[in-house]
Design a protein around this motif. Structure first.
Motif, mmCIF file in Angstrom:
data_model
loop_
_atom_site.group_PDB
_atom_site.id
_atom_site.type_symbol
_atom_site.label_atom_id
_atom_site.label_comp_id
_atom_site.label_asym_id
_atom_site.label_seq_id
_atom_site.Cartn_x
_atom_site.Cartn_y
_atom_site.Cartn_z
ATOM 1 N N PHE A 127 8.862 14.624 -7.683
ATOM 2 C CA PHE A 127 9.820 13.871 -7.570
ATOM 3 C C PHE A 127 9.848 13.065 -6.103
ATOM 4 N N TYR A 128 9.474 13.314 -5.285
ATOM 5 C CA TYR A 128 9.182 12.599 -3.904
ATOM 6 C C TYR A 128 8.240 11.459 -4.172
ATOM 7 N N PRO A 129 7.140 11.668 -4.905
ATOM 8 C CA PRO A 129 6.162 10.160 -5.151
ATOM 9 C C PRO A 129 7.207 9.329 -5.981
ATOM 10 N N MET A 130 7.838 9.597 -7.031
ATOM 11 C CA MET A 130 8.816 8.608 -7.688
ATOM 12 C C MET A 130 9.755 7.894 -6.488
ATOM 13 N N PHE A 131 10.401 8.952 -5.415
ATOM 14 C CA PHE A 131 11.322 8.040 -4.527
ATOM 15 C C PHE A 131 10.388 7.323 -3.708
ATOM 16 N N ALA A 132 9.041 7.685 -3.365
ATOM 17 C CA ALA A 132 8.343 6.884 -2.330
ATOM 18 C C ALA A 132 7.830 5.599 -3.067
ATOM 19 N N MET A 133 7.577 5.434 -4.175
ATOM 20 C CA MET A 133 7.163 4.240 -5.091
ATOM 21 C C MET A 133 8.284 3.243 -4.982
ATOM 22 N N TRP B 19 3.197 -4.994 6.403
ATOM 23 C CA TRP B 19 2.088 -6.058 6.857
ATOM 24 C C TRP B 19 0.927 -6.330 5.562
ATOM 25 N N MET B 20 1.320 -5.496 4.527
ATOM 26 C CA MET B 20 0.429 -5.292 3.430
ATOM 27 C C MET B 20 1.317 -5.986 2.249
ATOM 28 N N LEU B 21 2.459 -6.542 2.296
ATOM 29 C CA LEU B 21 3.134 -7.061 1.302
ATOM 30 C C LEU B 21 2.601 -8.406 0.860
ATOM 31 N N ARG B 22 1.846 -9.086 1.533
ATOM 32 C CA ARG B 22 1.326 -10.239 1.425
ATOM 33 C C ARG B 22 0.247 -10.575 0.500
ATOM 34 N N LEU B 23 -0.352 -8.858 0.187
ATOM 35 C CA LEU B 23 -1.293 -8.917 -0.707
ATOM 36 C C LEU B 23 -0.634 -9.135 -2.407
ATOM 37 N N SER B 24 -1.633 -9.565 -3.181
ATOM 38 C CA SER B 24 -0.973 -9.415 -4.514
ATOM 39 C C SER B 24 -0.532 -8.353 -5.045
ATOM 40 N N GLY B 25 0.408 -8.456 -6.222
ATOM 41 C CA GLY B 25 0.674 -7.181 -7.082
ATOM 42 C C GLY B 25 -0.120 -6.281 -7.416
ATOM 43 N N LYS B 26 -1.399 -7.099 -8.083
ATOM 44 C CA LYS B 26 -2.636 -6.371 -8.638
ATOM 45 C C LYS B 26 -3.299 -5.778 -7.572
ATOM 46 N N PHE C 294 -3.890 2.973 -5.889
ATOM 47 C CA PHE C 294 -4.485 3.970 -6.515
ATOM 48 C C PHE C 294 -6.128 4.428 -5.864
ATOM 49 N N VAL C 295 -6.678 3.721 -5.471
ATOM 50 C CA VAL C 295 -8.148 3.924 -4.937
ATOM 51 C C VAL C 295 -7.786 4.608 -3.568
ATOM 52 N N VAL C 296 -6.818 4.291 -2.663
ATOM 53 C CA VAL C 296 -6.489 4.839 -1.312
ATOM 54 C C VAL C 296 -5.781 6.282 -1.625
ATOM 55 N N TYR C 297 -5.168 6.621 -2.709
ATOM 56 C CA TYR C 297 -4.618 7.832 -2.942
ATOM 57 C C TYR C 297 -5.832 8.768 -3.794
ATOM 58 N N LEU D 284 1.244 5.570 -2.489
ATOM 59 C CA LEU D 284 2.530 5.593 -3.280
ATOM 60 C C LEU D 284 3.640 4.608 -3.316
ATOM 61 N N MET D 285 3.688 4.190 -2.075
ATOM 62 C CA MET D 285 4.487 3.220 -1.828
ATOM 63 C C MET D 285 4.049 1.727 -1.998
ATOM 64 N N MET D 286 2.452 1.616 -2.100
ATOM 65 C CA MET D 286 1.730 0.435 -2.442
ATOM 66 C C MET D 286 1.829 0.273 -3.949
ATOM 67 N N ILE D 287 1.521 1.432 -4.557
ATOM 68 C CA ILE D 287 1.568 1.398 -6.046
ATOM 69 C C ILE D 287 3.010 0.844 -6.493
ATOM 70 N N GLY D 288 4.236 1.592 -5.878
ATOM 71 C CA GLY D 288 5.683 0.972 -6.253
ATOM 72 C C GLY D 288 5.573 -0.695 -5.907
ATOM 73 N N ALA D 289 5.288 -1.089 -4.667
ATOM 74 C CA ALA D 289 5.293 -2.515 -4.397
ATOM 75 C C ALA D 289 4.489 -3.356 -5.301
ATOM 76 N N GLY D 290 3.381 -2.835 -5.714
ATOM 77 C CA GLY D 290 2.330 -3.576 -6.591
ATOM 78 C C GLY D 290 3.119 -3.735 -7.809
#
Length: 375
Positions: A56-62, A122-129, A136-139, A212-218
């Motif tokens: 459940f904490y991964p869901m909250f992080a995403m 600082w990573m949010l300028r990256l595309s969603g994809k 997923f890779v970093v995780y 996990l935050m990156m996945i949610g942001a993407g």
């Protein structure tokens, strides 16, 4: 967004069930399989261990990452400075987290979210994809590597991954939380926080939370949450895949061995998989209009996520610490879980009543006010 609020609300329930164990017992210092291994507690622990713990904490992080991404996109549409605002907002969250960690409960996650958020903005300028792929890779790469190392260590020296209980830590927790003064409880809380947040431990937590935050942001930048109704087939397939693979790994200590290697596979690989399965299942359920109405109370609880999370800690510690009712170490796991469920139902009712009068929860309103303050 309604979908995001429902997922937040649902994740708060699971987080509270797990946190409740730490409120009433010395969670950091014992082997849970022996501590909860008697006939009364074993079935409840199995259910929490497989279906709730680390899922459940991964869901909250995403959802936290998705929220930052949505703010980023709105700032871009309005041509406003997102970075300065986000930094200030995260600084305020960091302050709230520090108050929570050192004056209420040592298991705070807000400090970690704030620190990790500083990296994410600082990573949010990256595309969603790109955010999804990198997330997923970093995780998966470090978690897969660490899982392999731990299983190798288990084969070479089984004692290196054996659970050990700290008798001294258990006795100190019971004495201080159950019978200590406020200052003794503060000292124990500080020791617990330092135990769980050693420099290497804190870095490892960020390595887990950031992707996990990156996945949610993407997902938010690709507007996947808004397009759920058009992606039913994909959501169905992902639900089966995530839950199938995740639950297989979540049961690892039961079909394998109850040591740190199998628990690492269970919590750090299987846990987020099950969490993603829950998310895709909720999104699938939310495509039905009747579900939107039925889950409205849960959505309102999710809108007050910060208030709900903090009040869970305040209520939980008041019940079990000596400056409250002093029931630390006095309840079974099943009783603690039922208490958590009862409190959460009251929180859902409170959210419904509060948001019928106000637009935001009380702590959310304070957070917003401090974030926008120019002083």
């Amino acid at each position: 967004m309604h979908n995001l609020d429902v997922i937040r609300g649902f994740s708060l329930l699971g987080i509270f069930i797990v946190n409740m164990i730490s409120f009433h017992s010395p969670f950091y210092y014992y082997d849970p399989y022996s501590w909860w291994g008697d006939s009364i507690n074993r079935p409840t622990y199995w259910w929490i261990d497989v279906f709730v713990q680390a899922s459940f904490y991964p869901m909250f992080a995403m959802m936290f990452g998705a929220g930052l991404a949505i703010q980023f996109m709105r700032a871009a549409e309005k041509n406003t400075n997102f970075t300065a605002f986000a930094i200030k907002r995260l600084v305020v969250l960091l302050g709230i987290g520090m108050i929570h960690a050192f004056l209420v409960w040592s298991g705070d996650i807000l400090i970690t979210y704030a620190v990790t958020g500083f990296i994410l903005i600082w990573m949010l300028r990256l595309s969603g994809k790109m955010l999804l792929i990198l997330g997923f890779v970093v995780y998966l790469l470090p978690q897969g590597l660490l899982t392999g190392i731990m299983f190798l260590a288990s084969a070479v020296d089984p004692t290196s991954v054996t659970y050990f209980s700290s008798v001294q830590g258990i006795e100190a927790s019971v004495a201080n939380y159950g019978n200590g003064s406020f200052s003794q409880i503060f000292d124990q809380r500080l020791k617990d926080w330092q135990f769980a947040n050693s420099p290497e431990g804190f870095v490892s937590i960020i390595i887990v939370i950031l992707p996990l935050m990156m996945i949610g942001a993407g997902a938010a930048k690709l507007r996947l949450f808004e397009r759920a109704a058009k992606k039913k087939a994909m959501l169905g397939i992902l639900t089966i895949l995530f839950l199938g693979a995740g639950l297989t790994m979540k049961t690892a200590p039961y079909w394998g061995e109850q040591n740190l290697a199998y628990v690492f596979l269970q919590d750090y690989v299987g846990g987020p998989m099950v969490g993603m399965g829950y998310m895709t299942l909720i999104l699938l359920i939310m495509t039905a209009s009747v579900s939107v109405k039925l889950l409205q109370p849960l959505a309102k609880t999710g809108r007050m996520a910060l208030t709900t999370y903090l009040t869970q800690s305040v209520i939980g510690t008041l019940i079990f610490y000596n400056y409250g009712f002093g029931l630390y170490g006095e309840v079974t796991l099943a009783t603690g879980t039922l208490i958590a469920l009862g409190i959460f139902v009251m929180q859902v009712i409170f959210a419904e009543l509060w948001l019928s009068k106000f637009n935001q929860g009380p702590v959310e309103r304070l957070w917003r006010k401090l974030s926008y303050s120019r002083k």
